[in-house]
Design an enzyme around this catalytic site. Structure first.
Site, PDB file in Angstrom:
ATOM      1  N   SER A  19      48.049 -41.768  23.365  1.00 30.39           N
ATOM      2  CA  SER A  19      47.702 -42.363  24.534  1.00 30.39           C
ATOM      3  C   SER A  19      47.812 -41.220  25.460  1.00 30.39           C
ATOM      4  O   SER A  19      47.529 -40.854  26.764  1.00 30.39           O
ATOM      5  CB  SER A  19      48.677 -43.262  25.029  1.00 30.39           C
ATOM      6  OG  SER A  19      50.219 -42.938  25.245  1.00 30.39           O
ATOM      7  N   GLY A  20      48.679 -39.880  25.082  1.00 28.63           N
ATOM      8  CA  GLY A  20      48.896 -38.929  25.933  1.00 28.63           C
ATOM      9  C   GLY A  20      50.260 -39.008  26.671  1.00 28.63           C
ATOM     10  O   GLY A  20      50.748 -38.135  27.353  1.00 28.63           O
ATOM     11  N   GLY A  21      50.888 -40.217  26.310  1.00 34.11           N
ATOM     12  CA  GLY A  21      52.406 -40.551  26.986  1.00 34.11           C
ATOM     13  C   GLY A  21      53.327 -39.643  25.862  1.00 34.11           C
ATOM     14  O   GLY A  21      52.947 -39.034  24.928  1.00 34.11           O
ATOM     15  N   VAL A  22      54.503 -39.636  26.400  1.00 29.64           N
ATOM     16  CA  VAL A  22      55.406 -38.985  25.644  1.00 29.64           C
ATOM     17  C   VAL A  22      55.933 -39.315  24.343  1.00 29.64           C
ATOM     18  O   VAL A  22      55.630 -38.672  23.437  1.00 29.64           O
ATOM     19  CB  VAL A  22      56.912 -39.053  26.593  1.00 29.64           C
ATOM     20  CG1 VAL A  22      57.854 -37.921  25.962  1.00 29.64           C
ATOM     21  CG2 VAL A  22      56.729 -38.406  28.018  1.00 29.64           C
ATOM     22  N   ASP A  23      55.870 -40.758  24.216  1.00 30.36           N
ATOM     23  CA  ASP A  23      56.139 -41.216  22.756  1.00 30.36           C
ATOM     24  C   ASP A  23      55.223 -40.957  21.756  1.00 30.36           C
ATOM     25  O   ASP A  23      55.618 -40.252  20.703  1.00 30.36           O
ATOM     26  CB  ASP A  23      56.623 -42.718  22.878  1.00 30.36           C
ATOM     27  CG  ASP A  23      57.708 -43.035  23.897  1.00 30.36           C
ATOM     28  OD1 ASP A  23      58.334 -41.931  24.206  1.00 30.36           O
ATOM     29  OD2 ASP A  23      57.857 -44.239  24.516  1.00 30.36           O
ATOM     30  N   SER A  24      54.090 -41.275  22.151  1.00 33.31           N
ATOM     31  CA  SER A  24      53.015 -41.217  21.094  1.00 33.31           C
ATOM     32  C   SER A  24      52.689 -39.684  20.839  1.00 33.31           C
ATOM     33  O   SER A  24      52.404 -39.293  19.676  1.00 33.31           O
ATOM     34  CB  SER A  24      51.661 -41.916  21.278  1.00 33.31           C
ATOM     35  OG  SER A  24      51.030 -41.533  22.499  1.00 33.31           O
ATOM     36  N   SER A  25      52.904 -38.922  21.820  1.00 35.73           N
ATOM     37  CA  SER A  25      52.676 -37.596  21.877  1.00 35.73           C
ATOM     38  C   SER A  25      53.774 -36.849  20.803  1.00 35.73           C
ATOM     39  O   SER A  25      53.275 -36.087  19.669  1.00 35.73           O
ATOM     40  CB  SER A  25      52.701 -36.746  22.756  1.00 35.73           C
ATOM     41  OG  SER A  25      51.668 -37.109  23.806  1.00 35.73           O
ATOM     42  N   HIS A  39      85.863 -47.612  32.397  1.00 33.39           N
ATOM     43  CA  HIS A  39      84.547 -47.237  31.920  1.00 33.39           C
ATOM     44  C   HIS A  39      84.550 -45.796  31.647  1.00 33.39           C
ATOM     45  O   HIS A  39      83.901 -45.178  32.705  1.00 33.39           O
ATOM     46  CB  HIS A  39      83.426 -47.828  32.623  1.00 33.39           C
ATOM     47  CG  HIS A  39      83.462 -49.418  32.462  1.00 33.39           C
ATOM     48  ND1 HIS A  39      82.677 -50.067  31.616  1.00 33.39           N
ATOM     49  CD2 HIS A  39      83.901 -50.478  33.194  1.00 33.39           C
ATOM     50  CE1 HIS A  39      82.654 -51.424  31.980  1.00 33.39           C
ATOM     51  NE2 HIS A  39      83.430 -51.666  32.688  1.00 33.39           N
ATOM     52  N   GLU A  68      82.054 -44.264  30.145  1.00 31.40           N
ATOM     53  CA  GLU A  68      80.633 -43.891  29.987  1.00 31.40           C
ATOM     54  C   GLU A  68      80.107 -43.705  31.111  1.00 31.40           C
ATOM     55  O   GLU A  68      78.954 -42.849  31.186  1.00 31.40           O
ATOM     56  CB  GLU A  68      80.184 -45.030  29.068  1.00 31.40           C
ATOM     57  CG  GLU A  68      79.946 -46.346  30.057  1.00 31.40           C
ATOM     58  CD  GLU A  68      80.779 -47.248  29.796  1.00 31.40           C
ATOM     59  OE1 GLU A  68      82.208 -46.799  29.486  1.00 31.40           O
ATOM     60  OE2 GLU A  68      80.815 -48.529  30.102  1.00 31.40           O
ATOM     61  N   GLY A 113      81.846 -56.430  29.112  1.00 34.42           N
ATOM     62  CA  GLY A 113      80.876 -57.832  29.252  1.00 34.42           C
ATOM     63  C   GLY A 113      81.396 -58.415  30.148  1.00 34.42           C
ATOM     64  O   GLY A 113      82.280 -58.162  30.813  1.00 34.42           O
ATOM     65  N   LYS A 173      65.039 -42.692  25.165  1.00 33.60           N
ATOM     66  CA  LYS A 173      63.788 -41.749  25.792  1.00 33.60           C
ATOM     67  C   LYS A 173      64.380 -40.248  25.873  1.00 33.60           C
ATOM     68  O   LYS A 173      63.490 -39.197  25.739  1.00 33.60           O
ATOM     69  CB  LYS A 173      63.671 -42.308  27.107  1.00 33.60           C
ATOM     70  CG  LYS A 173      62.626 -41.661  27.783  1.00 33.60           C
ATOM     71  CD  LYS A 173      61.282 -42.490  27.103  1.00 33.60           C
ATOM     72  CE  LYS A 173      59.844 -42.088  27.861  1.00 33.60           C
ATOM     73  NZ  LYS A 173      58.759 -42.833  27.514  1.00 33.60           N
ATOM     74  N   CYS A 197      87.052 -52.336  28.580  1.00 35.04           N
ATOM     75  CA  CYS A 197      86.982 -53.106  29.365  1.00 35.04           C
ATOM     76  C   CYS A 197      87.187 -54.669  28.719  1.00 35.04           C
ATOM     77  O   CYS A 197      88.095 -55.063  28.139  1.00 35.04           O
ATOM     78  CB  CYS A 197      85.876 -53.103  30.404  1.00 35.04           C
ATOM     79  SG  CYS A 197      85.657 -54.398  31.801  1.00 35.04           S
ATOM     80  N   TYR A 198      86.162 -55.668  28.779  1.00 38.96           N
ATOM     81  CA  TYR A 198      86.171 -56.736  27.773  1.00 38.96           C
ATOM     82  C   TYR A 198      86.366 -56.451  26.774  1.00 38.96           C
ATOM     83  O   TYR A 198      87.247 -57.241  25.872  1.00 38.96           O
ATOM     84  CB  TYR A 198      84.742 -57.279  27.954  1.00 38.96           C
ATOM     85  CG  TYR A 198      84.732 -58.894  27.155  1.00 38.96           C
ATOM     86  CD1 TYR A 198      85.028 -59.892  27.743  1.00 38.96           C
ATOM     87  CD2 TYR A 198      84.344 -58.915  25.934  1.00 38.96           C
ATOM     88  CE1 TYR A 198      85.018 -61.260  27.017  1.00 38.96           C
ATOM     89  CE2 TYR A 198      84.269 -59.937  25.219  1.00 38.96           C
ATOM     90  CZ  TYR A 198      84.738 -61.040  25.597  1.00 38.96           C
ATOM     91  OH  TYR A 198      84.499 -62.351  25.075  1.00 38.96           O
TER      92      TYR A 198
END
Ligand code: XMP
Length: 511
Positions: free
Chosen positions: A223-229, A169, A171, A55, A367, A82-83
């Protein structure tokens, strides 16, 4: 069986979501929670381990984010990054000091003692450091396990209490083998079983959705987008024909897109799929509108209206399915990590459909996990790896007034651009690329004829978060090919320009 979880306390660092994703890549489910989460809440969640993020604050600074100190007595392993390491030290009565200068960049970290978190490492390692404050005196019960040339305590442990601190870090990609430090913490210290896998996520979700929905009926706006599909396919696997998907084709989609979506959902999945062709209706409402925000508003409203009418035809449904994903719902510690772009969401659907409950089957996923789930479910790769496409669609890529003719010009130009990027194999490096139809007309010459036609702009950006980005250095030969094809193949375009502005100061879309 209760799902194994590791909690990530958010102290406002810029890599917090990355930490959560790395943990999940190690097959352990992680949740980001506010830094001031109560100890009772933590106990309820029964985490296998806790990670404190980095942070921007100084632990001794006024208003510095601090956690409840009782957390160190829970017997739950903690890794402070870190923090997070400095806070652990400060809370347990060690000393944190300010260095003369900031240590930044990939730095040699020397491991001084064998430790469970360094299993598999040699004594010299390249990790990313980014700090000014450092731990100068260890709290009681801790020992030093690593240093850099300018930071005496780059890693510390209290093995008995399972408390670990690292100044670097692990990550980020710059830290060589950094994920192994996280993996070691999860498996060597927290003794995780590692039950978080996309295949089991799919199986468990289908089972749970079946149980929850029973014979009820669900409705999904596709919608045809990834998430709703992905949400729709998951639901259909659970409840079959009791799911109805409504897909609004408002005429503002890319070339052939409506047909492609229909093909997948009707043929491949045998879903109750209703395609509503409502281009006329949208274009009528958008006639003579030039203001971008006005366009968004109209499209959002109209979308809701059409959806409402169509859903009435189906009658009462019990559940409304939404493709919400984890970054949309993270409740951040400092309110910094969550970014909300209100105008980017086309309509909140809930208030007008008659239903009992919202179902958000992807609520816990990042995602990339949504994409993996999509692949598990057999959704074609071109749909799963689709680049982001704004809800208002081509309406905000036809600058100024929208007409059917202009839309057709844009669709053709955009198609050529995308095709050439694909052919050149550049699509993996460019995160969003599209054509824009400017409302500028200029003079050109074709054959012996003077022309007075449109200018198409090409936009291509490289970004990870879409909040900032740089314009992509597409090779000249590719740009040349695209330009020549567009002016030759698309009528009423006589000029092609390439947008060489980054974000900021420009935005990705032109409107
Ligand atoms: P900007 O243009 O703000 O875009 O740099 C950032 C990302 O958001 C997308 N975008 C939208 N998405 N509705 C959406 O669903 C919108 O109104 C909208 N405007 C921009 C844009 O495509 C990019 O990925």
């Amino acid at each position: 069986m209760k799902k194994e979880v590791v909690l990530i306390l958010d102290f406002g660092g810029q890599y917090n979501q990355l930490i959560a994703r790395r943990v999940r890549e190690c097959n352990v489910y992680s949740e980001i929670v506010p830094f001031d989460i109560s100890v009772e809440k933590i106990k309820e969640k029964q985490p296998k381990g806790i990670i404190f993020t980095g942070g921007p604050a100084s632990v001794f600074g006024e208003g510095a984010p601090r956690c409840d100190s009782a957390i160190f007595d829970l017997g739950i392993p903690i890794l402070g990054i870190c923090y997070g390491m400095q806070l652990m030290t400060y809370s347990l009565n060690g000393v944190v000091a300010k260095a003369d200068k900031r240590e930044y960049g990939v730095t040699k970290v020397y491991i001084d003692e064998q430790s469970p978190i360094f299993k598999g490492f040699t004594s010299e390692n390249d990790f990313l450091m980014s700090h000014t404050d450092f731990v100068s005196e260890l709290p009681e019960g801790f020992k030093n396990i690593g240093h850099t040339l300018s930071c005496p305590n780059a890693a510390i442990e209290n093995r008995e209490k399972k408390l670990y601190g690292i100044q670097f870090h692990p990550e980020v990609n710059h830290s060589v083998n950094g994920t192994l430090v996280i993996k070691n913490f999860l498996y060597e210290v927290c003794k995780c079983a590692g039950d978080w896998k996309m295949s089991s996520f799919v199986e468990d979700s289908i089972k749970n959705l079946k149980q929850k929905i029973g014979d009820g009926k669900a409705l999904c706006a596709l919608s045809g987008g990834v998430d709703s599909s992905v949400a729709a396919v998951l639901l259909s696997k659970a409840i079959g024909k009791n799911l109805t998907c409504i897909f609004l084709d408002h005429g503002l989609l890319r070339k052939n897109e409506g047909d492609e979506v229909e093909e997948v959902f009707k043929k491949q999945y045998d879903i109750n799929f209703i395609r509503v062709n409502c281009k006329e209706r949208f274009l009528n409402r958008l006639a003579n509108v030039t203001d971008p925000e006005q366009k968004r508003k109209i499209i959002g409203e109209e979308f809701i209206r059409v959806f409402e009418e169509e859903s009435k035809k189906i009658g009462k449904v019990d559940f409304l399915v939404q493709g919400t994903i984890y970054p949309d719902v993270i409740e951040s510690g400092l309110g910094k990590s969550s970014v909300i772009k209100s105008h980017h969401n086309v309509g909140g659907l809930p208030d007008y459909v008659d239903f009992k409950e919202i179902i958000e089957p992807l609520r816990d996923l990042f995602k990339d996990e949504v994409r993996k789930t999509g692949l598990e479910l057999g959704i074609p790769e071109n749909l799963v790896y689709r680049q982001p496409f704004p809800g208002p669609g081509l309406a905000i890529r036809v600058i100024g007034e929208i007409t059917d003719d202009k839309l057709e010009i844009l669709k053709d130009a955009d198609y050529i651009f995308r095709e050439e990027i694909q052919k050149a194999g550049l699509y993996k490096n460019i995160n969003q690329y599209f054509a824009v139809l400017t409302n500028l007309k200029s003079v050109g010459v074709m054959g012996d004829e003077r022309t007075y036609d449109y200018t198409v702009a090409l936009r291509a950006v490289e970004t990870t978060d879409f909040m900032t980005g740089v314009w992509s250095k597409i090779p000249y030969e590719v740009l040349e090919k695209v330009s020549s094809r567009i002016v030759n193949e698309v009528q009423h375009v006589n000029r092609v320009v390439y947008d060489i502005t980054s974000k900021p100061p420009a935005t990705i879309e032109w409107e």
